[in-house]
Each structure stands twice: as structure tokens, then as C-alpha cells.
Scaffold this motif. Structure first.
Motif, PDB file in Angstrom:
ATOM      1  N   PRO B  64      -3.244   5.192   6.172  1.00 21.90           N
ATOM      2  CA  PRO B  64      -2.352   4.713   4.873  1.00 21.90           C
ATOM      3  C   PRO B  64      -2.486   5.941   3.788  1.00 21.90           C
ATOM      4  CG  PRO B  64      -4.441   3.471   5.050  1.00 21.90           C
ATOM      5  CD  PRO B  64      -4.109   4.148   6.311  1.00 21.90           C
ATOM      6  N   VAL B  65      -3.458   6.285   3.714  1.00 19.90           N
ATOM      7  CA  VAL B  65      -3.722   7.674   2.645  1.00 19.90           C
ATOM      8  C   VAL B  65      -3.008   8.960   2.999  1.00 19.90           C
ATOM      9  CG1 VAL B  65      -5.113   9.031   1.200  1.00 19.90           C
ATOM     10  CG2 VAL B  65      -5.741   6.472   1.900  1.00 19.90           C
ATOM     11  N   THR B  66      -3.139   9.475   4.213  1.00 20.86           N
ATOM     12  CA  THR B  66      -2.675  10.761   4.305  1.00 20.86           C
ATOM     13  C   THR B  66      -1.011  10.566   4.886  1.00 20.86           C
ATOM     14  OG1 THR B  66      -3.720  10.592   6.727  1.00 20.86           O
ATOM     15  CG2 THR B  66      -4.499  12.157   4.922  1.00 20.86           C
ATOM     16  N   GLU B  67      -0.726   9.407   5.052  1.00 21.75           N
ATOM     17  CA  GLU B  67       0.636   9.035   5.397  1.00 21.75           C
ATOM     18  C   GLU B  67       1.537   8.760   4.275  1.00 21.75           C
ATOM     19  OE1 GLU B  67       3.090   8.734   8.313  1.00 21.75           O
ATOM     20  OE2 GLU B  67       1.719  10.357   9.348  1.00 21.75           O
ATOM     21  N   LEU B  68       0.871   8.671   3.170  1.00 19.61           N
ATOM     22  CA  LEU B  68       1.565   8.194   1.793  1.00 19.61           C
ATOM     23  C   LEU B  68       2.633   9.289   1.274  1.00 19.61           C
ATOM     24  CD1 LEU B  68       1.379   6.398  -0.745  1.00 19.61           C
ATOM     25  CD2 LEU B  68      -0.391   7.732  -1.584  1.00 19.61           C
ATOM     26  N   HIS B  69       3.671   8.606   1.030  1.00 13.91           N
ATOM     27  CA  HIS B  69       4.950   9.060   0.508  1.00 13.91           C
ATOM     28  C   HIS B  69       5.004   8.525  -0.860  1.00 13.91           C
ATOM     29  CE1 HIS B  69       5.168  10.424   4.707  1.00 13.91           C
ATOM     30  NE2 HIS B  69       6.196  10.965   4.486  1.00 13.91           N
ATOM     31  N   PRO B  70       5.625   9.502  -1.824  1.00 15.89           N
ATOM     32  CA  PRO B  70       5.799   8.841  -3.074  1.00 15.89           C
ATOM     33  C   PRO B  70       6.904   7.894  -2.957  1.00 15.89           C
ATOM     34  CG  PRO B  70       5.803  11.452  -2.808  1.00 15.89           C
ATOM     35  CD  PRO B  70       5.656  10.977  -1.614  1.00 15.89           C
ATOM     36  N   GLY B  71       6.704   6.926  -3.942  1.00 18.63           N
ATOM     37  CA  GLY B  71       7.858   5.898  -3.958  1.00 18.63           C
ATOM     38  C   GLY B  71       7.651   4.767  -2.822  1.00 18.63           C
ATOM     39  N   LEU B  76       2.269   0.935   0.546  1.00 17.73           N
ATOM     40  CA  LEU B  76       0.994   1.433   0.571  1.00 17.73           C
ATOM     41  C   LEU B  76      -0.006   0.245   0.569  1.00 17.73           C
ATOM     42  CD1 LEU B  76      -1.218   3.795   0.276  1.00 17.73           C
ATOM     43  CD2 LEU B  76      -1.027   3.448  -2.165  1.00 17.73           C
ATOM     44  N   ARG B  77       0.276  -0.582  -0.351  1.00 16.00           N
ATOM     45  CA  ARG B  77      -0.558  -1.692  -0.612  1.00 16.00           C
ATOM     46  C   ARG B  77      -0.876  -2.448   0.786  1.00 16.00           C
ATOM     47  NH1 ARG B  77       1.042  -1.931  -5.926  1.00 16.00           N
ATOM     48  NH2 ARG B  77       3.157  -2.735  -5.220  1.00 16.00           N
ATOM     49  N   LEU B  78       0.452  -2.612   1.353  1.00 18.15           N
ATOM     50  CA  LEU B  78       0.267  -3.381   2.797  1.00 18.15           C
ATOM     51  C   LEU B  78      -0.448  -2.307   3.747  1.00 18.15           C
ATOM     52  CD1 LEU B  78       1.274  -5.754   4.349  1.00 18.15           C
ATOM     53  CD2 LEU B  78       3.224  -4.232   5.082  1.00 18.15           C
ATOM     54  N   ASN B  79      -0.273  -1.244   3.729  1.00 21.78           N
ATOM     55  CA  ASN B  79      -1.176  -0.380   4.888  1.00 21.78           C
ATOM     56  C   ASN B  79      -2.524  -0.330   4.448  1.00 21.78           C
ATOM     57  OD1 ASN B  79       1.483   0.232   5.952  1.00 21.78           O
ATOM     58  ND2 ASN B  79       1.685   2.247   5.105  1.00 21.78           N
ATOM     59  N   LEU B  80      -2.837  -0.551   3.255  1.00 18.60           N
ATOM     60  CA  LEU B  80      -4.393  -0.305   3.013  1.00 18.60           C
ATOM     61  C   LEU B  80      -4.828  -1.845   3.355  1.00 18.60           C
ATOM     62  CD1 LEU B  80      -4.341   1.523  -0.710  1.00 18.60           C
ATOM     63  CD2 LEU B  80      -5.031   2.299   1.374  1.00 18.60           C
ATOM     64  N   ALA B  81      -4.417  -2.995   3.145  1.00 21.53           N
ATOM     65  CA  ALA B  81      -4.794  -4.048   3.684  1.00 21.53           C
ATOM     66  C   ALA B  81      -5.096  -4.129   4.879  1.00 21.53           C
ATOM     67  CB  ALA B  81      -4.057  -5.130   3.138  1.00 21.53           C
ATOM     68  N   ASN B 334      11.930   2.783   4.906  1.00 20.69           N
ATOM     69  CA  ASN B 334      10.955   3.063   5.811  1.00 20.69           C
ATOM     70  C   ASN B 334       9.801   1.998   5.811  1.00 20.69           C
ATOM     71  OD1 ASN B 334      11.821   5.429   6.765  1.00 20.69           O
ATOM     72  ND2 ASN B 334      11.033   6.617   4.846  1.00 20.69           N
ATOM     73  N   ALA B 335      10.117   0.973   5.302  1.00 23.97           N
ATOM     74  CA  ALA B 335       9.061  -0.450   5.508  1.00 23.97           C
ATOM     75  C   ALA B 335       9.370  -1.297   6.396  1.00 23.97           C
ATOM     76  CB  ALA B 335       8.941  -1.043   4.035  1.00 23.97           C
ATOM     77  N   PRO B 336       8.515  -2.176   6.664  1.00 24.09           N
ATOM     78  CA  PRO B 336       9.117  -3.157   8.077  1.00 24.09           C
ATOM     79  C   PRO B 336       9.940  -4.096   7.443  1.00 24.09           C
ATOM     80  CG  PRO B 336       6.846  -3.688   7.289  1.00 24.09           C
ATOM     81  CD  PRO B 336       7.143  -2.089   6.576  1.00 24.09           C
ATOM     82  N   LEU B 337      10.595  -4.687   8.306  1.00 24.19           N
ATOM     83  CA  LEU B 337      11.434  -6.113   7.986  1.00 24.19           C
ATOM     84  C   LEU B 337      10.743  -7.117   8.802  1.00 24.19           C
ATOM     85  CD1 LEU B 337      14.504  -4.051   9.002  1.00 24.19           C
ATOM     86  CD2 LEU B 337      14.380  -5.259   6.686  1.00 24.19           C
ATOM     87  N   HIS B 353       8.366   1.873  11.850  1.00 29.36           N
ATOM     88  CA  HIS B 353       8.567   3.178  11.645  1.00 29.36           C
ATOM     89  C   HIS B 353       7.270   3.973  12.157  1.00 29.36           C
ATOM     90  CE1 HIS B 353      10.356   6.668   9.024  1.00 29.36           C
ATOM     91  NE2 HIS B 353      10.500   6.814  10.414  1.00 29.36           N
ATOM     92  N   ARG B 354       6.593   4.607  11.103  1.00 27.89           N
ATOM     93  CA  ARG B 354       5.112   5.306  11.648  1.00 27.89           C
ATOM     94  C   ARG B 354       4.344   4.354  11.509  1.00 27.89           C
ATOM     95  NH1 ARG B 354       7.742   8.277   7.070  1.00 27.89           N
ATOM     96  NH2 ARG B 354       5.810   7.335   6.009  1.00 27.89           N
ATOM     97  N   ASN B 355       4.483   3.134  11.224  1.00 27.38           N
ATOM     98  CA  ASN B 355       2.980   2.306  10.978  1.00 27.38           C
ATOM     99  C   ASN B 355       2.898   1.023  11.959  1.00 27.38           C
ATOM    100  OD1 ASN B 355       2.314   3.880   8.635  1.00 27.38           O
ATOM    101  ND2 ASN B 355       3.912   3.167   7.749  1.00 27.38           N
TER     102      ASN B 355
END
Lengths: 398, 398
Positions: B64-71, B76-81, B334-337, B353-355
């Protein structure tokens, strides 16, 4: 290919002996076996996985002129003879097997990128001319007129109209089929040579079965030095020369990406691109002295792709279909070892190095003549195994 | 995996219906199916070749951190969880399946080669800090102390201790086994969604068999937009984002060639190297918008090898074991559906996508809650398909 019954009608697993047992099922082995069977000899080929060695991953260049290296004039003569006879050889294999071999009279274009490359091409042409060989210097514009997708970095070239190609895999399949039709048996096992009273008398298969042979022929390529049971004095001085190679596929909109074989030296490494009529593009090859190593490495693939792109940028758009590595049989002088050994009944046909496809036909004919009692043809005299024999000491050291 | 009989004891080919039919047998599909079955629902997964899509060729970075993209702060919150819960998720999958998933708390080292790269890393760290995320700037010397085989061209790095990895193929196999043990059936066929009176009522398999379903869940990744029978208004706005990836093998004398995931931006292209404990090194990945194209190209492989070598020169010595290409499911943001569609009974879980590997666990739980009648968890509210729905026109155009 289904193994056909031998001409005697005896099932393969019942036969206790053959006139000739061939160890190695690559193009050299099948060609020799086929030609020997045509002369009326009973023949078996031993190979646990026939047709999967160097013959399988070769590119199929038939290039006596562009593969010419200084100091290899004897080999050149043999290669030129093989090239001259290739069309007839290919036609005969096709007729005997009912299969095509993809012989393509396409010529070869050797390319230069920088001034150093151009100097190398000029030297190559000088050598070729001194030997009466035909080639034409081309400007960059002329190169691109022949091959429009070449890199704009190409600064010149040398066109060799007589250096052609064969589809190595189709040739292998056709030779094997022709041999089968001629009555050659396949014994799909590893085998050791058996000797008695200092002469070769047959083989012992991995499963323990003994097969007698009037003559035993080693055609195991780079593995020929490691066949069990071969007396030390007859062991061929071949070493594995690893080659990595790629097979790309040209998407329909880009065909033909090339019309002839293209080659060049990029940063000191030779690279060639051999276009098949069916849209395959073979890119080869590394040349590595690393012992018997058949792993595909990231570095080998990277260098081939890098150098192929330098000549033909459209390579990036092609599908990467296959990567493979095998070991060529290299000899001390890069020429083949064909003929009798010091062990009666034991013959060699190996050491073909970069020229196995080109020399398959002439080697098969020469070996069959020897096996059939006619002796080795004169043009093979420089390539007998005896040339590497250590002379006996003439007397006591002074 | 052999398909186990469903918990009802009825053989698979006799059943006419399920509470839930899942279309797509990747990590998302199996995770959702497993969790739904755990809630007591009867579940089948339809896929003609389960586990061969994007999940199969992923690298398994949980970053989640190194794949973080601005915006992408919601994501990010979902990925961190998901990352925080991954250890527990992995343990639960392993216990339920009896199979390991290769979860490895190894951390990730992002590298810079030149000043531009260092600036990018500094910006990434600023963004991370502004969001309360943990990372450490390292000098070149500190990078090489952690990973001695890095290129001498590396000039600095950013260590993210919390970005780990999972073995995507082992996770896929374990999720599938866990689902099987929980009673999930596999229907190994392509399927079309069936609707009646505006609601999804089941699927029709390619062979013609109809299977009823209380709810139908689309988890077909990049293919989710092309599943037959899906009403236009419910069709997910996912596009294929092609990724090419390599699998290398580290010879024993070079192990471990890396101890943690290493990544960098080389000439503008992101490359990562994910070392498995068994000596595999995964190198990824291209990101190409070319429609549904899963061919491995010479150019894609070349760029991955070039960029991987730039970070880790020893890559040239590694065996190239596999090249592969698949399409990630990309969404407009780029976020899930994940959630219900406008068609009652038809749900989505795609667009990861990438996650996909990172989000497999939380997605499975969220979808199972929704399928089970508890509603979608709050943290998935930003990722429902409704966010892309075109608003109805409020009135006539002025």
C-alpha cells in the motif's frame, strides 16, 4: 513418428543385432542412418529423446560465406560443397519422407552499424574475394531498399546471395521419417558402447538389453565425448559450446518483417535473424563456454533481444514464443570429426559446431560410404578424427 | 484440486441452483465464494479455466505504501486496512486449506539511480508522511548493506518495512482449496448471466445447462465487462491493462540474491523484483493499454530485463523460467468496483487493478457480508459501482 518395423520384418524388440547402431538422434545421426539404410545396411538409432538436442534449437542458416572465419579454408571448401548440393539434398529428403524441409533460397545480408563494423565487413569481403566467393557491398540506402524495416542506424551491408536457410525442425522430422521409411529402427534409450578384444561389437541399452552391431557410429553431438564405454583413445575431443536462441512470431500486419536472413555484429556479439515463411523469426545465438549447461539465462535473452532490436527495431513488437539453450559440439579447430577411430568398428560423426544443418547431407553420404565399405570420400580427408591424435613419442627423451 | 461435493451431498451435475453463483475463478472469486460459503450460503464458481488469469501471473506485492499514487487516498485507506489484516487473513486461509500461501514480512526497498529518481523518492516520502505512513530514507551505502548485490549505480533508497509479499500462486491454490472444503462447487464452463423481469436469476453454462442463483457475482477481472447477458446498465467500466512479467530462478550459489522486494523507476518505467523464499525471483511488470492482448512481446521482456539489471546486475546470471502476460482489470479511478449493481441480484467485485492480491481478503469479507444480507461494510462505501453511474438528466436541456 511411429517407428516402422525394420526391413527384415522382425519386430524391433526382438532384434539382437544390426549392421550399424547409431548413437544420437539429431540431424547428423538420422542423416547417416538414412543413407546407410539406403545402401542396404540394417540400422538402428539409439536416443532416449531423439531430436531434442542442438538440432532442435538451431536456426538453420546455410551460410558458408557469411560464417567464414579466417584460417578455416578447409572447412570452407566442405561447407561450399554442402551448400551447392543442398537443394538436391533437400529435394531428396522431401521425396523420401513426404515432408517439407523449408529450404529457402533467400540469401543473407550482413549489416554494419558503425565504422568498425564496416571495416569488419570490408575485411570479410576481401577474404571472400581472395577465395573466389561472391558478395556485394551495399550502401545503407540499398540495404533498406532490400529490407525496409531495418534500423536507420544501419550504415551499410554485404549481400551474400548464396547463403540460404533450412527449417531445422522440419529437416529433423523429415530425416527421421525418411530413415524410418528406409527401415531404420529407433531404440529410445541411452546406450553404452560395448567392446570386445579391442573392437566395438555393439551397445548396451540403459534397460540392460544388449544389441550387437557390426559397426557403432557416435553422432551424439556435444555429448559424444561422454558416451559410456568408449575407449579413451577413441573419445572425440568435442566440448559443449552453449547457444541460446529465441523464436519470435511476426504478427500478420508486420509480415514479412524480413525477406532474407539478416546478421550483424553489435558491440562485438554476432546476432542473426532468420525469417521463416510461416512468420517465425529465429534470433540467435549466444556462444558460451560454460560446460554442459542448457539453462536459458536472463542475460542471454537480454543480449539477443538488445542486439536484434539494434538491427531491426520492429523486434519489440513481435511475440516472444520460445527461448531455448543447447550445446553445440565444438572441436579444437571448429571443424567436424568424421570417420574411423583407433577402435575398429567404432566411427565418429560429431564436432559440427555451427554447421550441423549445412553439413548433415554431405556427412550422411560420407559416413554411409565408409560404413558400406567404399571408404571415406576424399573431401572428408581433412576431417578425420586422426588429426587430433597425439603422435607416439619417437624415442627416449634426450 | 478435485472438486469436492457440495455440503448438501448432491453431486454437482445434479444441482439446479445455488444461493450464489460466482463468475470468475481468480483470487477475488475464490475469496468471495469461500467467505460466502462460510456464512452458510450454497455457492458455485463458474470458470472454464480457473486460476489462469491475472491472479496466476501477479507478483504478489502487498504494497500500500510503495504503490501509493497521489490522489488515491481513499484507496490507500482500504489498502492499508487490507495490509494490516493480511497476516490474520493468510493464517486463516492456511488453516482452512491446509496449504501455505507464502506470506512473507520482508519489507520493500524503493531505489533511486539518478537525481531525478531521488527527487521522486523524496516526493513519495513527503506524501507518505503527510498521510502518517512510515518509511526511511537510506543512503546508497545503507541500501547495499541491506542488499549487497545491488548495482553500484544505486544512489539511495526508501525503506518501507510494512510492504510485504504473498506467493500469488500459492494463495490462489489455497483459496480454491479452502472454498472447496467449505462446499463451494466448481462449474468449469464459461457462463452467461440470465435475467428475468429485470433481475439476475442465474447463469447459462456454455454447454446449455441452466443454473439458478439467488444472487450472481461477477469477479471475472478484466473480462467482467464482456460477460454475456449482463444488462448494459450493470456492465462494469473495467478495461484490460496488460502486464508482462518474468519468473527467474536464482542458482543456489547466488542465494539469496535479494532479501526483500526491491523496486525502482528506470527511465520512467517502474520495475520491481520480488524474491520468493524458494529461489524464485519475480520481475514485473509492464503496464500497457492495448485492449485484450495477452501475448508476451520481445519488447516487454527486453525492457523488464534491462530495468531489472539496472538495479541488480546479477539478474543476467539467473535462469529465465517463465514469461507471461495477462490483463489487470483497470477502472476509471484505479480503485475496485465492489457491491450491488442497478440490476437486482447482480453484484460486482472487479477493478482491483494492481491490488488484487492485497485486497482479496477484505473484498471476500465485504462481498460475503453483502451476499449474506448484512450490507456492504462502511469502508467499501467509496468503491461501489454506483460512483460511475451517469446521473439521469434533471430536465430538458436549456
Amino acid at each position: 513418428m511411429a517407428v516402422e518395423p525394420s526391413r527384415t520384418g522382425q519386430p524391433t524388440d526382438q532384434r539382437t543385432g544390426y549392421d550399424v547402431v547409431v548413437l544420437g538422434g539429431g540431424v547428423i545421426g538420422w542423416s547417416c542412418a538414412w543413407r546407410a539404410a539406403q545402401r542396404g545396411l540394417s540400422v538402428a538409432v539409439c536416443d532416449p529423446s531423439p531430436g531434442t538436442g542442438a538440432s532442435h534449437v538451431a536456426a538453420g542458416m546455410l551460410a558458408p560465406v557469411t560464417e567464414l572465419h579466417p584460417g578455416e579454408e578447409d572447412l570452407l571448401r566442405l561447407n561450399l560443397a554442402a551448400a551447392r548440393g543442398y537443394e538436391a539434398f533437400a529435394a531428396e529428403v522431401e521425396a523420401a519422407s513426404g515432408l517439407g524441409v523449408g529450404y529457402r533460397r533467400c540469401g543473407t545480408l550482413a549489416l554494419a552499424l558503425d565504422a568498425g563494423d564496416r571495416a569488419v565487413l570490408a575485411e570479410a569481403q576481401d577474404l571472400q574475394r581472395s577465395l573466389g566467393l561472391d558478395s556485394h557491398r551495399l550502401t545503407a540506402r540499398e540495404c533498406r531498399r532490400l529490407e525496409p524495416m531495418l534500423s536507420t542506424e544501419v550504415t551499410g551491408g554485404l549481400l551474400v546471395e548464396g547463403d540460404h536457410q533450412v527449417d531445422n525442425r522440419r529437416l529433423l522430422a523429415a530425416l527421421r521419417a525418411a530413415a524410418g521409411r528406409a527401415g531404420v529402427d529407433l531404440l529410445p534409450e541411452r546406450a553404452a558402447v560395448r567392446t570386445a578384444d579391442g573392437r566395438a561389437v555393439g551397445v548396451e541399452l540403459a534397460g540392460g538389453r544388449r544389441v550387437d552391431a557390426g559397426q557403432v557410429l557416435l553422432t551424439a553431438g556435444a555429448a559424444a565425448a561422454d558416451v559410456a564405454g568408449v575407449p579413451e583413445a577413441a573419445r572425440p575431443p568435442v566440448r559443449p559450446v552453449k547457444g541460446q536462441i529465441l523464436r519470435l512470431r511476426v504478427p500478420a500486419p508486420l509480415r514479412p518483417v524480413l525477406s532474407r536472413t539478416v546478421r550483424g555484429v553489435v558491440r562485438g556479439a554476432a546476432v542473426y535473424l532468420v525469417p521463416r515463411e510461416d512468420g517465425e523469426l529465429v534470433v540467435g545465438a549466444t556462444s558460451e563456454d560454460r560446460g554442459f549447461d542448457e539453462t536459458v539465462t536472463a542475460g542471454g535473452v537480454y543480449e539477443l533481444l538488445r542486439d536484434a532490436q539494434a538491427l531491426l527495431p520492429a523486434v519489440t513488437e513481435l511475440e516472444l514464443v520460445e527461448t531455448a539453450a543447447r550445446c553445440r559440439p565444438g572441436s579444437p579447430d571448429n571443424a567436424p570429426l568424421v570417420g574411423a577411430t583407433v577402435v575398429p568398428g567404432l566411427l565418429l560423426a560429431t564436432g559440427h559446431h555451427r554447421n550441423g544443418m549445412l553439413l548433415a547431407g554431405v556427412t550422411g553420404e560420407a559416413v554411409a560410404a565408409l560404413l558400406g565399405g567404399d571408404g571415406l570420400p576424399e573431401h572428408f580427408a581433412p576431417f578425420t578424427p586422426g588429426r587430433f591424435r597425439t603422435p607416439e613419442p619417437a624415442g627416449a627423451p634426450r
